[in-house]
Design a protein around this motif. Sequence first.
Motif, PDB file in Angstrom:
ATOM      1  N   HIS A  54      40.432  37.898  30.761  1.00  0.00           N
ATOM      2  CA  HIS A  54      41.381  36.818  30.456  1.00  0.00           C
ATOM      3  C   HIS A  54      41.023  35.554  31.222  1.00  0.00           C
ATOM      4  CE1 HIS A  54      42.812  38.548  34.240  1.00  0.00           C
ATOM      5  NE2 HIS A  54      43.440  37.409  34.467  1.00  0.00           N
ATOM      6  N   GLN A  65      45.181  34.751  44.449  1.00  0.00           N
ATOM      7  CA  GLN A  65      44.557  34.001  43.341  1.00  0.00           C
ATOM      8  C   GLN A  65      45.410  32.797  42.952  1.00  0.00           C
ATOM      9  OE1 GLN A  65      44.295  36.386  39.823  1.00  0.00           O
ATOM     10  NE2 GLN A  65      46.474  36.800  39.821  1.00  0.00           N
ATOM     11  N   MET A 124      43.699  40.136  48.252  1.00  0.00           N
ATOM     12  CA  MET A 124      43.183  38.870  47.725  1.00  0.00           C
ATOM     13  C   MET A 124      44.357  38.023  47.242  1.00  0.00           C
ATOM     14  SD  MET A 124      40.721  38.416  44.408  1.00  0.00           S
ATOM     15  CE  MET A 124      42.022  38.313  43.187  1.00  0.00           C
ATOM     16  N   PRO A 148      47.373  39.954  44.050  1.00  0.00           N
ATOM     17  CA  PRO A 148      47.268  41.289  43.463  1.00  0.00           C
ATOM     18  C   PRO A 148      46.587  42.204  44.492  1.00  0.00           C
ATOM     19  CG  PRO A 148      45.642  39.803  42.478  1.00  0.00           C
ATOM     20  CD  PRO A 148      46.298  39.061  43.615  1.00  0.00           C
ATOM     21  N   ALA A 171      40.363  42.285  36.441  1.00  0.00           N
ATOM     22  CA  ALA A 171      40.508  43.220  37.560  1.00  0.00           C
ATOM     23  C   ALA A 171      39.834  44.536  37.166  1.00  0.00           C
ATOM     24  CB  ALA A 171      41.980  43.439  37.856  1.00  0.00           C
ATOM     25  N   ARG A 202      45.232  45.625  45.671  1.00  0.00           N
ATOM     26  CA  ARG A 202      44.789  46.832  44.950  1.00  0.00           C
ATOM     27  C   ARG A 202      44.504  47.969  45.929  1.00  0.00           C
ATOM     28  NH1 ARG A 202      44.555  45.848  39.677  1.00  0.00           N
ATOM     29  NH2 ARG A 202      44.784  43.620  39.335  1.00  0.00           N
ATOM     30  N   THR A 255      37.185  41.685  41.826  1.00  0.00           N
ATOM     31  CA  THR A 255      37.399  41.053  40.520  1.00  0.00           C
ATOM     32  C   THR A 255      36.043  40.906  39.830  1.00  0.00           C
ATOM     33  OG1 THR A 255      39.186  39.788  41.531  1.00  0.00           O
ATOM     34  CG2 THR A 255      38.390  39.012  39.388  1.00  0.00           C
ATOM     35  N   HIS A 264      37.683  36.425  33.554  1.00  0.00           N
ATOM     36  CA  HIS A 264      37.605  37.403  34.639  1.00  0.00           C
ATOM     37  C   HIS A 264      38.524  38.588  34.369  1.00  0.00           C
ATOM     38  CE1 HIS A 264      40.991  34.757  35.640  1.00  0.00           C
ATOM     39  NE2 HIS A 264      41.483  35.770  36.349  1.00  0.00           N
ATOM     40  N   GLU A 278      43.447  32.427  33.231  1.00  0.00           N
ATOM     41  CA  GLU A 278      44.823  32.290  33.713  1.00  0.00           C
ATOM     42  C   GLU A 278      45.627  31.357  32.817  1.00  0.00           C
ATOM     43  OE1 GLU A 278      46.049  34.105  36.407  1.00  0.00           O
ATOM     44  OE2 GLU A 278      44.087  34.963  36.001  1.00  0.00           O
ATOM     45  N   ARG A 298      51.969  43.520  43.586  1.00  0.00           N
ATOM     46  CA  ARG A 298      51.854  42.056  43.445  1.00  0.00           C
ATOM     47  C   ARG A 298      52.859  41.385  44.370  1.00  0.00           C
ATOM     48  NH1 ARG A 298      48.686  39.796  39.346  1.00  0.00           N
ATOM     49  NH2 ARG A 298      47.629  41.475  38.265  1.00  0.00           N
ATOM     50  N   ARG A 353      42.190  46.440  48.776  1.00  0.00           N
ATOM     51  CA  ARG A 353      41.615  45.104  48.579  1.00  0.00           C
ATOM     52  C   ARG A 353      42.725  44.063  48.558  1.00  0.00           C
ATOM     53  NH1 ARG A 353      40.708  42.301  43.231  1.00  0.00           N
ATOM     54  NH2 ARG A 353      42.900  42.077  43.783  1.00  0.00           N
TER      55      ARG A 353
HETATM   56  O1  AKG Z   1      43.076  41.680  40.919  1.00  0.00           O
HETATM   57  C1  AKG Z   1      42.101  41.170  40.418  1.00  0.00           C
HETATM   58  O2  AKG Z   1      40.944  41.514  40.702  1.00  0.00           O
HETATM   59  C2  AKG Z   1      42.267  40.065  39.412  1.00  0.00           C
HETATM   60  C3  AKG Z   1      43.666  39.928  38.950  1.00  0.00           C
HETATM   61  C4  AKG Z   1      43.831  38.905  37.870  1.00  0.00           C
HETATM   62  O3  AKG Z   1      42.888  38.367  37.338  1.00  0.00           O
HETATM   63  C5  AKG Z   1      45.180  38.518  37.455  1.00  0.00           C
HETATM   64  O4  AKG Z   1      46.139  39.128  37.872  1.00  0.00           O
HETATM   65  O5  AKG Z   1      45.294  37.532  36.676  1.00  0.00           O
END
Ligand code: AKG
Length: 257
Positions: free
Chosen positions: A109, A223, A221, A94, A210, A96, A149, A208, A111, A53, A219
């Motif tokens: 969850h 957020q 990304m 995040p 992970a 991955r 995700t 959503h 956010e 992260r 990956r």
């Molecule tokens: O990494 C992901 O695909 C989503 C991560 C996520 O939803 C989060 O960390 O709140």
Amino acid sequence: MDDELVERFLEDGFVRIEGAFPPRVAEDCARLLWRETGYDPEDPGTWTEPVVRVGGMAQGPFAAAANSPVLHEAFDLLVGAGRWEPRYSLGTFPLRFPHETEPDDTGWHIEGSYLPEGGAHYFTNLRSKDRALLMLFLFSEVTEADAPTRVRVGSHLDVPPVLAPYGEEGASFLELGPLVDAASAARPVAYVTGRPGDVYLCHPFLVHAAQPHRGSRPRFMAQPPLCPAAPYVLERPDGDYSAVEFAIRRGLARESV
Ligand SMILES: O=C(O)CCC(=O)C(=O)O
């Protein structure tokens, strides 16, 4: 096209903006992110954790990614002109990596958006205090094999009745996780796939999760939230609701479908 985008957002809880920022910018961002990880892009042996992260990144390419004309236009459509704050940094990321180890962050969850005074965990409330949108920026090619995700299509409409009893105070994302998971379990799942430069604009209440990465290509990304310039309002005498507000009202059955 604009009407179609808003309709899809209201119905699904998200829209994908393809090519929201140039692939060259995505490449520059990815290079800076690799540097943060300390991993070698050419040597999977150095990818020692399933998730890294990275916090806020404010270098030029990140500011450029967040401020393309097409994104600004979409923010106006979904949040309302003058009702959102431009952002010049992105995060969190995040990142991955393909890994045998199961990551511990794959639960369904929504956010958390704000830290209550003296609180240890982020909270969310029905007005989505401090979060106008959830945004997912892609910096790598993401197929279904690259740990995209997972999102529950239409789940943003299941969440307002869960949040309503908590009133203005809201509740922590930890407390809300199992509740929004149960409320949205019947929804179909879609995957946040796409190309570097694509951005998904999501309703703040989209449920959503992970998933573990069993593929071969890391990956990348971000957020970040889009922050509001003015709080969302759920009762407007003039009826001038943004798409986000309208969807919350729809979830509360204050608007017909
Ligand atoms: O990494 C992901 O695909 C989503 C991560 C996520 O939803 C989060 O960390 O709140």
